[in-house]
Design an enzyme around this catalytic site. Structure first.
Site, PDB file in Angstrom:
ATOM      1  N   GLY A  45       8.911  -6.817 -12.668  1.00 56.02           N
ATOM      2  CA  GLY A  45       8.016  -6.365 -11.594  1.00 56.02           C
ATOM      3  C   GLY A  45       7.222  -5.132 -11.996  1.00 56.02           C
ATOM      4  O   GLY A  45       6.217  -4.805 -11.368  1.00 56.02           O
ATOM      5  N   GLY A  46       7.706  -4.429 -13.040  1.00 59.69           N
ATOM      6  CA  GLY A  46       6.953  -3.295 -13.568  1.00 59.69           C
ATOM      7  C   GLY A  46       6.856  -2.116 -12.620  1.00 59.69           C
ATOM      8  O   GLY A  46       7.623  -1.997 -11.663  1.00 59.69           O
ATOM      9  N   THR A  47       5.881  -1.270 -12.886  1.00 54.86           N
ATOM     10  CA  THR A  47       5.707  -0.033 -12.127  1.00 54.86           C
ATOM     11  C   THR A  47       5.427  -0.318 -10.662  1.00 54.86           C
ATOM     12  O   THR A  47       6.012   0.296  -9.765  1.00 54.86           O
ATOM     13  CB  THR A  47       4.517   0.764 -12.700  1.00 54.86           C
ATOM     14  N   CYS A  48       4.510  -1.237 -10.394  1.00 54.44           N
ATOM     15  CA  CYS A  48       4.043  -1.447  -9.022  1.00 54.44           C
ATOM     16  C   CYS A  48       5.204  -1.745  -8.087  1.00 54.44           C
ATOM     17  O   CYS A  48       5.381  -1.094  -7.056  1.00 54.44           O
ATOM     18  CB  CYS A  48       3.035  -2.591  -9.011  1.00 54.44           C
TER      19      CYS A  48
ATOM     20  N   GLU B  11      11.349  -7.592 -21.234  1.00 55.88           N
ATOM     21  CA  GLU B  11      11.196  -6.481 -20.285  1.00 55.88           C
ATOM     22  C   GLU B  11      12.263  -5.409 -20.560  1.00 55.88           C
ATOM     23  O   GLU B  11      13.444  -5.712 -20.618  1.00 55.88           O
ATOM     24  CB  GLU B  11      11.300  -6.991 -18.840  1.00 55.88           C
TER      25      GLU B  11
ATOM     26  N   HIS C  66     -15.864  -7.450  19.154  1.00 53.99           N
ATOM     27  CA  HIS C  66     -15.785  -6.128  19.760  1.00 53.99           C
ATOM     28  C   HIS C  66     -14.391  -5.963  20.355  1.00 53.99           C
ATOM     29  O   HIS C  66     -13.890  -6.898  21.005  1.00 53.99           O
ATOM     30  CB  HIS C  66     -16.833  -5.997  20.886  1.00 53.99           C
TER      31      HIS C  66
END
Ligand SMILES: Cc1cc2nc3c(=O)[nH]c(=O)nc-3n(C[C@H](O)[C@H](O)[C@H](O)COP(=O)(O)OP(=O)(O)OC[C@H]3O[C@@H](n4cnc5c(N)ncnc54)[C@H](O)[C@@H]3O)c2cc1C
Ligand SMILES: NC(=O)c1ccc[n+]([C@@H]2O[C@H](COP(=O)([O-])OP(=O)(O)OC[C@H]3O[C@@H](n4cnc5c(N)ncnc54)[C@H](O)[C@@H]3O)[C@@H](O)[C@H]2O)c1
Length: 486
Positions: A53-56, A48, A458
């Site tokens: 964790g990268g971009t996200c 890495e 509902h």
């Protein structure tokens, strides 16, 4: 691994580490894949370049949705009076918003790191580059290198913000999405180039933080694809939040000024100059393939730099796969994660599934959220496919009225011959969640009649599906293009 170099001998080739699998990039596919392969007994090295964790996790979904949550609270606090609640004068502590966001990002990132450690994955921080089809050299932060070889290599290097070729842009300290997330102070006047998800999510959030925001989109409408009336309703919602939306506008030149910057633009009514304190560039993303040494590996890319893969996400080189944003196609976290599942199942469980056959939903996290899956009305016309289109404005949904969130609509497209759901669009508060209900119905092969007669609590948002399918549908005949665009 050993290093027997000494000052008296010439630098030897880097010691070589052989492993079963190399994963390049700790993004939304790379992290779970590295864990799954390690769990299955393989020796895996995950490389890495910046952060796990990268971009996200680090500069995409997590930080933006955390900031958007702060912006929504500010918005609701300003609307408190509508609900009979007095919240007083609302002010936004921007550094506190950023600090909250940074805390959530750190938490998510360390969760990813811990998961890799617990699984026993060897993580190497550094930038990877192919030196052969199954050989990779990694430039380490201390300036040294390590070499790796593996019969299986998984490329999950993602994408980065695209910078357009705009005269003067390099002189005005423009920001991309990552730069904007790092701002210490709220921009007074934010100009945004682009009208896609990145632009719109930031535009609304910053308007709610109190910035004066202008979005400049060169196309005729926001968000390129999808039904036009939906894009128009979203534009109205953003405008109501104080965002100025300029579609059909081309930026011609950027200039630094005393107060910040100016942008000379050309629109339908001619040229004008816009002024801002900050400029966000959000015109798409470029795959991280140009510096990967793909030639040395023999891996091919398309005209946009995306790696070419077959149905199994395999490149043209045996044992070398590409997953996530780097392969082109839908650029979402859930798509990258599903790429991981496809490769995992093929390699560990002998099950094949093509990434091209799947339906990928998406949600733009504006307020109202815009969520979509499968066929929409425009798509049905383009395909000349006989369908019925049901539309229900949110103003007719009980839950929407009760909660004061009446902007938007629900739309479903069903096959005329079978009554089966083919696609859905929801523009509404929490629209992504309601879309997921329709998505499950779609996967289950349910019909409009099933949903019209289904019993939902509902008054939930989902209950509106009864009413949606009680509306008079628009019939789209097959074999003829629609003449009157909505
Ligand atoms: C502002 C923003 C908001 C977003 N919001 C959403 C959202 O709400 N929902 C959603 O679904 N998607 C969202 N996305 C898109 C999402 O972030 C991406 O689709 C997703 O992260 C792609 O995952 P990936 O695994 O392909 O790559 P990435 O997550 O980008 O990971 C790639 C990793 O590879 C590393 N890398 C690159 N080159 C090398 C190299 N040579 N050697 C070693 N490592 C390398 C990078 O440092 C990075 O960590 C957003 C994106 C942005 C920019
Ligand atoms: N909620 C989400 O799922 C989410 C959120 C953010 C980003 N993303 C992903 O990140 C990626 C990047 O998003 P994005 O919004 O940067 O890109 P995009 O490609 O989705 O949209 C870019 C927009 O900018 C416009 N544009 C291009 N050049 C321009 C110019 N010079 N001047 C004005 N407008 C111009 C395009 O017409 C387009 O509408 C996308 O793939 C998206 O799916 C997803």
């Amino acid at each position: 691994m050993s290093d027997d170099r000494s000052p008296s001998t010439p630098p030897a080739a880097e010691a070589l580490t052989r492993c079963d699998a190399l994963v390049l990039g700790a993004g939304q596919a790379g992290v779970p894949l590295a864990r799954a392969l390690t769990d299955a007994g393989r020796r895996v090295v995950l490389v890495e370049a910046t952060h796990v964790g990268g971009t996200c996790v680090n500069e995409g979904c997590t930080p933006t949705k955390t900031m958007i949550a702060s912006a929504r609270v500010a918005h609701l606090a300003r609307r408190a009076g509508e609900y009979g609640v007095h919240a007083g004068k609302v002010s936004v502590d921007f550094p506190a918003v950023q600090a909250r966001k940074d805390e959530v990002v750190a938490q998510f990132r360390s969760g990813n790191e811990q998961g890799l450690t617990d699984a026993g994955v060897e993580v190497v921080m550094g930038r990877a580059r192919f030196t052969g089809p199954h050989a990779v050299q990694v430039a380490l932060p201390d300036g040294t290198h390590r070499a790796f070889e593996a019969p299986l290599v998984f490329i999950n290097t993602g994408a980065r913000p695209t910078w357009p070729d705009l005269p003067g842009l390099q002189d005005v300290d423009a920001l991309d999405s990552t730069g904007l997330l790092g701002l210490k102070e709220r921009p007074e006047k934010l100009l945004i180039l682009g009208g896609g998800p990145v632009a719109l999510e930031f535009a609304q959030a910053f308007a709610r933080f109190g910035s004066d925001v202008t979005v400049l989109e060169r196309g005729e409408r926001l968000l390129e694809r999808g039904d036009e009336d939906v894009a128009a309703a979203l534009t109205d919602a953003l405008t109501a939040d104080g965002v100025t939306v300029l579609c059909g506008h081309q930026a011609l030149e950027a200039r630094r000024t005393e107060a910040g910057l100016s942008l000379r633009v050309r629109g339908p009514k001619g040229e004008k100059t816009l002024h801002g304190t900050h400029l966000l560039v959000a015109v798409g993303r470029t795959p991280n393939t140009d510096d990967l040494g793909l030639d040395a590996a023999g891996v091919e890319v398309d005209d946009h730099g995306h790696i070419r893969v077959n149905d199994d996400l395999l490149t043209g080189v045996d044992g070398v796969y590409a997953l996530g944003d780097v392969r082109g196609g839908p650029a979402y976290t859930h798509a990258a994660y599903d790429d991981y599942r496809i490769v995992r199942d093929a390699l560990l469980h002998g099950q094949r599934r093509s990434w091209r056959d799947r339906l990928v939903p998406y949600t733009v996290f504006t307020d109202p959220e815009l969520a979509r899956i499968g066929l929409d009305e425009q798509g049905a016309h383009e395909q000349e496919r006989p369908v019925r289109v049901y539309t229900l404005p949110m103003s007719k949904v009980a839950r929407a009225t009760e909660t004061g969130e009446t902007r938007g609509l629900i739309r479903a497209v069903v096959e005329a011959s079978t009554d089966r759901l083919l696609g859905a669009t929801v523009l509404g508060a929490g629209g992504g969640e309601l879309l997921s209900v329709l998505q499950v119905a779609l996967h289950g092969g349910l019909t409009a009649a099933d949903l019209r007669e289904g019993i939902f609590s509902h008054p939930t948002w989902s209950e509106a599906l009864n009413n949606l399918f009680m509306q008079d549908p628009v019939e789209v005949p097959g074999g003829q293009k629609r003449k009157d665009p909505r």
